[in-house]
Design a protein around this motif. Structure first.
Motif, short mmCIF file in Angstrom:
data_model
loop_
_atom_site.label_atom_id
_atom_site.label_comp_id
_atom_site.label_asym_id
_atom_site.label_seq_id
_atom_site.Cartn_x
_atom_site.Cartn_y
_atom_site.Cartn_z
N LYS A 1 -49.57 -59.17 -24.25
CA LYS A 1 -49.64 -60.41 -25.04
C LYS A 1 -51.09 -60.89 -24.94
O LYS A 1 -51.50 -61.44 -23.93
CB LYS A 1 -48.67 -61.44 -24.45
N ARG B 1 -51.46 -60.37 -17.54
CA ARG B 1 -50.64 -61.57 -17.72
C ARG B 1 -49.25 -61.25 -17.15
O ARG B 1 -49.13 -61.04 -15.97
CB ARG B 1 -50.63 -61.99 -19.19
N SER B 2 -48.23 -61.17 -18.02
CA SER B 2 -46.91 -60.80 -17.49
C SER B 2 -46.73 -59.28 -17.43
O SER B 2 -45.63 -58.79 -17.16
CB SER B 2 -45.81 -61.42 -18.34
N ALA C 1 -49.73 -68.16 -13.30
CA ALA C 1 -49.22 -68.66 -12.01
C ALA C 1 -48.29 -67.67 -11.33
O ALA C 1 -48.49 -67.30 -10.17
CB ALA C 1 -48.49 -69.98 -12.25
N GLY C 2 -47.23 -67.25 -12.04
CA GLY C 2 -46.19 -66.42 -11.43
C GLY C 2 -46.67 -64.99 -11.29
O GLY C 2 -47.15 -64.39 -12.25
N ASN D 1 -52.85 -72.83 -16.61
CA ASN D 1 -52.08 -72.91 -17.86
C ASN D 1 -50.95 -73.94 -17.77
O ASN D 1 -50.09 -74.00 -18.64
CB ASN D 1 -51.52 -71.53 -18.26
N ARG E 1 -38.57 -69.05 -15.33
CA ARG E 1 -38.31 -67.62 -15.39
C ARG E 1 -36.85 -67.39 -15.77
O ARG E 1 -35.96 -68.12 -15.34
CB ARG E 1 -38.55 -66.95 -14.02
N LYS F 1 -41.71 -65.78 -25.36
CA LYS F 1 -42.25 -66.65 -24.31
C LYS F 1 -43.65 -67.09 -24.72
O LYS F 1 -44.53 -66.26 -24.98
CB LYS F 1 -42.32 -65.85 -23.00
C1 3PG Z 1 -47.26 -67.94 -15.71
O1 3PG Z 1 -46.60 -67.52 -14.75
O2 3PG Z 1 -48.44 -68.28 -15.59
C2 3PG Z 1 -46.61 -68.11 -17.03
O3 3PG Z 1 -45.30 -67.65 -17.01
C3 3PG Z 1 -47.40 -67.51 -18.19
O4 3PG Z 1 -47.12 -66.17 -18.45
P1 3PG Z 1 -47.88 -65.36 -19.61
O5 3PG Z 1 -49.30 -65.20 -19.18
O6 3PG Z 1 -47.15 -64.07 -19.70
O7 3PG Z 1 -47.79 -66.17 -20.87
#
Ligand code: 3PG
Length: 312
Positions: free
Chosen positions: A14, A60-61, A83-84, A107, A229, A278
């Protein structure tokens, strides 16, 4: 720049906004790195090929699992621009002496704004012209007060909502100091709030932890807002709760399984809203902030040995 110049791979299925990507590439090239951008890659083989000679990767994800780490023969650092970091196999990375970082907070405003956008969309009947309801005066429970939760709290004050919060890592005094009413358990939060906004990470402890019991304890018109999530939801429990309680509502920016999505959309029309993809963190600002933080953390790590936001 030669073949021996360290390479940074930006691997984003993405993609970042064009402006954010250009700025990130310029920052890294300006610091003397080779940069390869791999966007919208159709399958993992492209990632495996591109990561083979990378010294650092921004993702990213994107799933950075053991097989991807195995293919990355030069890798020293993975930065999850976001973040995650549940998409990165942190333990395997550690065993291979690869540091993993995230970029917390970069973000979070974008995600919090989307939570309110979705709440308004749903409580105004999907803009169908019929009388809806307002957020002002309603009770909002924030389930975990990390960076996104704090932004949700800030915005909720503008909407004049009555805000409670529960966070297993914050005591009552800390929650009060942030400006929310503390409650001492998730059960108490769901039982007392018309809206609950979910901001817990996906961990072995939280997986499947939000289900029928919590949801059916919510007051009349209870609405769960999930910008966290998919994995933290017990999807069978969610469907059972929606069936048992015709007033409950579910809003999510995180795609559930295909079957659950189909059931939610077919059986509970008007009571659920799911974004097509998402997109909580998909703003130009969030892309720029997270991407540039990732670039700066890579430069600090590879040039000066700085270990900012290391999570493994
Ligand atoms: C995160 O954990 O920062 C968000 O879920 C964003 O995820 P993304 O970068 O896949 O949009």
């Amino acid at each position: 720049m030669t073949e021996n110049t360290p390479k940074v791979l930006i691997a984003t299925v993405k993609p970042f906004s064009a402006e954010a990507k250009e700025a990130v590439v310029a920052r890294l090239e300006g610091a003397g790195f080779r940069v390869e951008v791999l966007e919208k890659y159709p399958d993992e083989s492209a990632l495996l090929a591109s990561i083979a000679d990378a010294h650092a990767v921004i993702c990213r994800s994107d799933k950075i699992h053991a097989g991807v780490l195995e293919a990355a023969k030069q890798l020293k650092l993975v930065v999850r621009a976001g973040a995650g970091f549940d998409n990165v196999d942190c333990a395997t990375a550690k065993a291979k002496d690869v540091a993993v970082m995230n970029t917390p907070g970069q973000n979070s405003n974008a995600v919090a704004e989307l939570a309110f956008g979705m709440m308004i969309y749903l409580c105004r009947g999907g803009f169908n012209g019929k009388p809806g309801t307002e957020l002002r005066g309603k009770t909002l429970g924030i389930h975990a007060l990390g960076n996104v939760g704090k932004n949700v709290l800030r915005l909720a004050k503008g909407f004049e909502m009555q805000v409670s919060a529960f966070d297993p890592f914050l005591d009552a005094a800390a929650i009060e100091a942030l400006g929310a009413k503390p409650v001492d358990s998730a059960e108490a939060l769901y039982a007392s709030c018309e809206y609950v906004s979910l901001h817990i990470p996906n961990t072995p402890e939280t997986k499947g932890s939000i289900g029928e019991k919590l949801l059916t304890s919510m007051p009349e018109g209870g609405t769960l807002v999930n910008t966290a999530r998919a994995e933290v939801i017990d999807e069978a429990g969610l469907l059972a709760a929606m069936k048992a309680r015709p007033d409950l509502r579910y809003i999510s920016d995180i795609p559930p399984s295909t079957e659950t999505r189909a059931s939610l959309e077919a059986d509970f029309a008007g009571r659920c809203f799911l974004t097509p993809k998402k997109m909580g963190a998909q703003t130009a600002e969030a892309n720029y902030n997270a991407g540039m933080a990732a670039a700066d953390q890579i430069i600090g790590f590879l040039k000066r040995g700085e270990r900012v936001n290391v999570v493994n």
